[in-house]
Enzyme design. Structure first.
Site, mmCIF file in Angstrom:
data_model
loop_
_atom_site.group_PDB
_atom_site.id
_atom_site.type_symbol
_atom_site.label_atom_id
_atom_site.label_comp_id
_atom_site.label_asym_id
_atom_site.label_seq_id
_atom_site.Cartn_x
_atom_site.Cartn_y
_atom_site.Cartn_z
ATOM 1 N N ASP A 1 94.512 -50.971 1.095
ATOM 2 C CA ASP A 1 93.456 -50.382 1.006
ATOM 3 C C ASP A 1 92.156 -49.808 1.407
ATOM 4 O OD1 ASP A 1 96.486 -49.026 2.354
ATOM 5 O OD2 ASP A 1 96.809 -47.924 -0.527
ATOM 6 N N ASP B 1 98.834 -55.115 -0.747
ATOM 7 C CA ASP B 1 97.880 -54.122 0.183
ATOM 8 C C ASP B 1 97.368 -53.492 -0.726
ATOM 9 O OD1 ASP B 1 98.378 -52.059 1.929
ATOM 10 O OD2 ASP B 1 99.596 -51.043 0.808
ATOM 11 N N GLU C 1 106.452 -44.321 8.737
ATOM 12 C CA GLU C 1 105.403 -45.532 7.907
ATOM 13 C C GLU C 1 105.847 -46.805 8.276
ATOM 14 O OE1 GLU C 1 102.290 -44.112 5.978
ATOM 15 O OE2 GLU C 1 101.943 -46.085 5.290
ATOM 16 N N GLU D 1 100.058 -48.175 9.652
ATOM 17 C CA GLU D 1 99.219 -48.222 8.678
ATOM 18 C C GLU D 1 99.138 -49.713 8.805
ATOM 19 O OE1 GLU D 1 98.934 -46.876 4.664
ATOM 20 O OE2 GLU D 1 98.324 -49.287 4.126
ATOM 21 N N HIS E 1 99.338 -52.547 6.521
ATOM 22 C CA HIS E 1 100.864 -52.959 6.459
ATOM 23 C C HIS E 1 101.054 -53.603 7.872
ATOM 24 C CE1 HIS E 1 101.888 -48.998 3.807
ATOM 25 N NE2 HIS E 1 101.496 -50.010 3.613
ATOM 26 N N HIS F 1 100.795 -36.378 -0.706
ATOM 27 C CA HIS F 1 102.517 -36.322 -1.485
ATOM 28 C C HIS F 1 102.675 -35.274 -1.725
ATOM 29 C CE1 HIS F 1 101.221 -40.856 -0.709
ATOM 30 N NE2 HIS F 1 102.553 -40.494 -0.845
ATOM 31 N N ASP G 1 97.145 -44.839 9.338
ATOM 32 C CA ASP G 1 96.747 -44.888 8.628
ATOM 33 C C ASP G 1 95.884 -45.481 8.514
ATOM 34 O OD1 ASP G 1 97.675 -42.518 7.115
ATOM 35 O OD2 ASP G 1 98.993 -44.256 5.804
#
Lengths: 413, 413, 413, 413
Positions: free
Chosen positions: A311, A309, A234, A270, A273, A103, A298
């Protein structure tokens, strides 16, 4: 000579006969090995994300930071930002991945003014460009953080305040410029605050229309400056908002088609998600690919029993096999890739855990690739589906044979 | 000679080198192979359930029956019941499992009166006893169906009507008697209607107390008649009721301890129920075992993205490995076992699907057993946990190394 | 004179001062009362569904039928079908609703052949037409049951077998014809089996394309025969399949736009399906309306803690208020309505429960209508949203005031 | 004179005829009004929590702080801590609540050493005591934050490192001491990190046993120092850990009974945790009360479609009615109360939002209290349940009448 940040850890070797405790070697990922006409590296196009891996602190809603990195003095200075970036490129290189992602706000500190922020970005991306050239690591995609700053708390592209929308526009403009400068192969939009917390203070059609206009301007500007990367949206169903407009693959496809944006954007899927939206792990990858819109992945995972989430690094070989089967069937993800939008657990505080986690996930996907290639090579599962479709010659109930298919899959995983 | 019901399918052989489409052979389950001092058969103690496999019709809330079995004329006669039972024992034998399970109402038709129903049960269990002796197949457990008949719609043991509670008592009395007659090694209680749909018409403490009294009477009667099988309670969080009192392992443990029943009952854990309660697949097996109360396992699975009990055949090797690790650590499930409380999908209409599904699940658990045995043999994961506990010598944040553990597990699965 | 089926229950009166135990009167629903320029009856357009209310048996996956209706002898005869229909129209009339809905297979028994089935339909719809004329009750919508018969177990429009797809086409053809005959104001498609149980035996793009073609043919045939009702698709995320293609409003909108069907179809939104898809109760109603595609509503509810479709009667005034606010904002649902796709609990076995449940739901929606009308009349909530959008004059974080909005809403509910 | 922090907002008045936009007045909560023999204030025992309301920043996992408070300079100094406390007591007083709650680490900064931290606590609690005396506001409960500091990342009472367990013990010792000093009526334990992220690195029985020993020591120390408040455990199923040992009410009850702690502890139930555990809103309150262990309530709510703890202000009158009905039935919560463990949304940035949110929730509970009192006064719902239990005189299926009950409830809400 450059400082070394990960002392004691060298380039990760391929050692297929390593034992269970040897988690700092590849047992399955062999970058140059050819599988169905491409090298593993070409199929998998692994990428490390900068935010989780170099900006993650281990803080969570109930706890303070746990991850202390020796190169990071916690300051918001350019010197610190540059040290982090150098540490990052050492990590990418030792790990042996060819791509990274970031980012805008991860790599350079936000300044007092937009002008100062952009100047910081210019200076940092000069260094990034230099490190990319030196190491050969490339930029899979860049993205703008349009959700963390308080100004975006009520949305960026869908914010009810036109000034904030304009600010977001300026940020994306710069984001596309640095993406071009660094040769990014894609550019991602994740609308973390585009949605609502309560319908009581929201007009959804106005907000969706504003979002569509915003995307159109981004696509126009991309062409204007000659940036050739793919634009990706996304999907995520919820979190941080109660409802995020880009709920899942089909929702975004509907949005793109309604607003006639489907030729300008593809999807970055992702799986964590996808499962939060109530689907199976591989579902959105299959759907996006079916509609010709799977741009990048992702590659992470969640815990199926948790509603947020997490991750996590993807460690399930069966899931990786199904994902890679779809990717091989569409002949690869290029210019997209498998970006590890994953974070070590906040309890995984050792520097080595940064490597172990990525290696474990890469080995999992290498196994998935080999399994999927073998499935397609031997063709029995594909033939099964075709036969199932073609042979049903009378209107009776023909066995769907789910368990037979599952048993066949288990042969390969 | 007896009629053959599964023509064209013989005893399932062990053929470790079989290919992916050969799903009517064992590739991993080798009954007599010794693993850590016991045969696979002794560790796994597989059992086929009669209800799904011989009484399942494929009907669901949105569709009519799809599964047509040549031996079943759809009638409620004793002849039909006996044919089904003979088909069952042929199936158990060809599959090579040593145990079966049933509900009282699966095997014998309900009559006009309780007396007639019990007479039917007597007659059918005579045949069952004969078939058990002939084949060597044994009864892992029996149970009473206290949920399907309309009389139980507001509960059995927790029913507000004392007459219905008395009826349920009479049914369990008979159930325990036939369990004893058939040499059942356990007896299961699943309280499908013990719970509530709305708190508005429910007094939970009264109902829980009534349930506890019911269980106490069952335990007393078991001793009175000299039945030596283990009594098991099977937790489930919801479905058919909105809230089922036996929510999960810890809830049942709390209930047993509150009402001082913990020496009379153990738990029969079904992972599809565990995941519906919001836990990870192996959670309730681990918890029940930790408290010394893991009696038996209904080894099935659900889809993590679905909110109801799908009773699918377990095909995930990683899950099977974690379950078997706990089972080996408590030195086996005996007198419990791994009962397949699973049903073929209603689209899996072929007779062969009945075998393929069980074989796939048995192979999955055989792989799980081998993996778990190897994990415990090599000891690196166990040592890791011990070391993690013992070596943390100062009050700092020591890495939890989740990803390292996951990578070690992936070595074995 | 006709037999009376609901003896002792007359036309339900409006009695605003009734006490809590008087649940066989309307306390809020006053059909002819004018609210914002239309009568309650015109805004609400209540409809009773035939399947749950006259074909529901109380059977569930764990239990046998509990609901015994004196007019229903359980047989599959035309006589029985006709008695049920007469009972239905008595119920509609006494309840005071002006609409009903049905599936083709609810009202007439399936015959040995399609021809016989269609003949049965002709005969029954003759009676329905007569009863409609006599009572003034009209048909809100008809639909075809393309999911219950075993032939549809692998899908109807998306079935891999072309013969079954053809059979489904013939059924829809007849369905549209009887809809026209009975003056149906809409026609609904719910794709209960259009989806997948496992991706392993499915090609999603082929199936979606087949579905789209099927819908196109239905739209063409509608025009050909001059049927003027609106065609509606009803989204549902899952159940009975693991994934249903018509997941939620946005998914169906995406599907319609991709296949260029958006001018031929609108949506029939069922909130119990919306919540199963992970959204808030009113979400899909708001989204469908925002895109101009809200055609009708199956006004029911689920339990937020349950993961399957419970089809309960809607009794929450706050939810009803939010739904009615959207409906008033789009100036009504006509030609759609509020269809009670709800069933009494299987424990609610009394005939009176059939009335009590509908009355409770109608009163809830009458309160919702009054609340919503007052909200829009006084305008403070709408003004709040407008002001929120317009007044944010600088790029700072302006309070979203969720709790203020919630408190305002609580003023009205 | 003291500085005023909330200028322009005075003591919140009771104004029953206020309009919808007047959200800074009580429309329903009338502290001294008598309901069933006690004042509203006595029944409701409202409490403001210090952490969310005075330490909350609006930060979330995806965004930076949004809530800027004029009295808080962001520093970790004692001066800042004292200003916050003074602002707090002004808030409590103007709002008109009689109780507050805090974590040790909310009110006083953590020092370099435990000794310094404790000294800070001593100094701050001196001020708190002074402010309590001056305002008459009392301490409903105190608690120790054993989850935010990195040292607790692998648990406190269940930490594998004995040093950390000892540290936690020292912290709780001090916590009990300051609770006594401030006259706390209760003391709460919430085990945010007591659980696991992966079973792979966890021995659950060891950890549970360690937790039980920890609780026993706390109960012993309480007696030793003569602290007379009730010890409370607060269940939560998950978040931040994947599995929290205190999953729900029944799990904690089972734990307490297994380790023979049930006479030393009661439960503090938070409905947002209850719904995350898969239960209905009121479930754990009903269960805890049924077992005589309902000690206090953290009266907040979540969004039923979200899988994490949103800690919203409770605004649903129906839920509040069911909670208050249970509380009246057990004759009140004293010495517990209704603590608002709630936070304004991070978008609710105005100071007034702090009041509006609490007022909205207090009015909701005041309505719930009135409704519940009327339900119990008129007795028709209670009689219905009794009659349902007593009148069922034969073993047939007697209607459960859920919809009748729901309609009766709707009469009151």
């Amino acid at each position: 000579a450059d400082a070394e940040f990960f002392k004691g850890i060298g380039t990760i070797p391929f050692k297929p006969d390593a034992g269970p405790t040897e988690t700092l070697v590849y047992k399955h990922y062999n970058a140059k090995e050819v599988v169905r006409g491409k090298t593993m590296e070409e199929w998998l196009r692994f990428s490390v994300c900068f935010w989780h891996t170099f900006r993650g602190t281990g803080a969570d809603p109930f706890g303070f930071p746990t991850l202390v990195r020796p190169w990071d003095d916690g300051s918001n200075t350019m010197e610190n930002a540059k040290r982090r970036l150098r540490a990052g490129f050492e990590f990418f290189t030792k790990l042996g991945v060819k791509y990274w992602t970031f980012h805008d706000r991860d790599i350079a500190p936000e300044g007092e003014t937009l002008a100062e922020t952009n100047k910081n970005l210019d200076e940092i991306t000069d260094l990034a460009l230099e490190l990319q050239k030196k190491t050969g690591v490339k930029l899979l995609w860049a993205t703008c953080n349009l959700f963390a700053h308080p100004r975006y708390m009520n949305g960026a592209a869908s914010n009810p305040d036109a000034h904030i929308l304009a600010y977001a526009g300026a940020q994306v403009k710069k984001g596309l410029e640095i993406a071009k400068k660094l040769g990014a192969e894609n550019f991602v939009f994740w609308g973390g605050r585009e949605g609502y917390h309560t319908i009581l203070n929201t007009n959804v059609l106005t907000e969706l229309t504003n979002m569509a206009n915003f995307f159109r301007m981004a696509a126009d500007y991309k062409k204007k400056i000659g940036f050739t990367g793919t634009l990706l949206i996304e999907p995520k169903p919820k979190e941080p908002t109660k409802h995020q407009y880009d709920y899942d693959a089909m929702t975004v496809i509907g949005f793109l088609k309604h607003f006639k944006l489907e030729n300008e954007f593809k999807l970055n899927i992702e799986p964590n998600h996808t499962t939060l939206a109530g689907h199976g792990y591989e579902h959105d990858i299959v759907m996006a690919s079916a509609f010709g819109l799977l741009g990048s992945v992702d590659s992470n995972t969640g815990s199926p029993d948790l509603g947020w989430d997490t991750d996590q690094f993807p460690m399930d070989v069966k899931n990786a096999t199904l994902v890679m089967k779809t990717i091989i069937e569409q002949n690869g993800l290029q210019p997209g890739g498998l970006n590890f939008d994953c974070k070590v657990r906040r309890e995984s505080t050792a520097l080595a855990d940064m490597f172990i986690s990525h290696i474990g996930a890469m080995d999992t996907f290498a196994r998935g690739l080999r399994n999927a290639a073998k499935i397609l090579e031997e063709g029995v599962m594909t033939k099964h589906v075709k036969k199932y479709i073609m042979d049903n010659g009378n209107p009776t109930a023909c066995s769907g044979q789910q368990e037979h298919c599952e048993a066949m899959l288990n042969y390969y995983v």
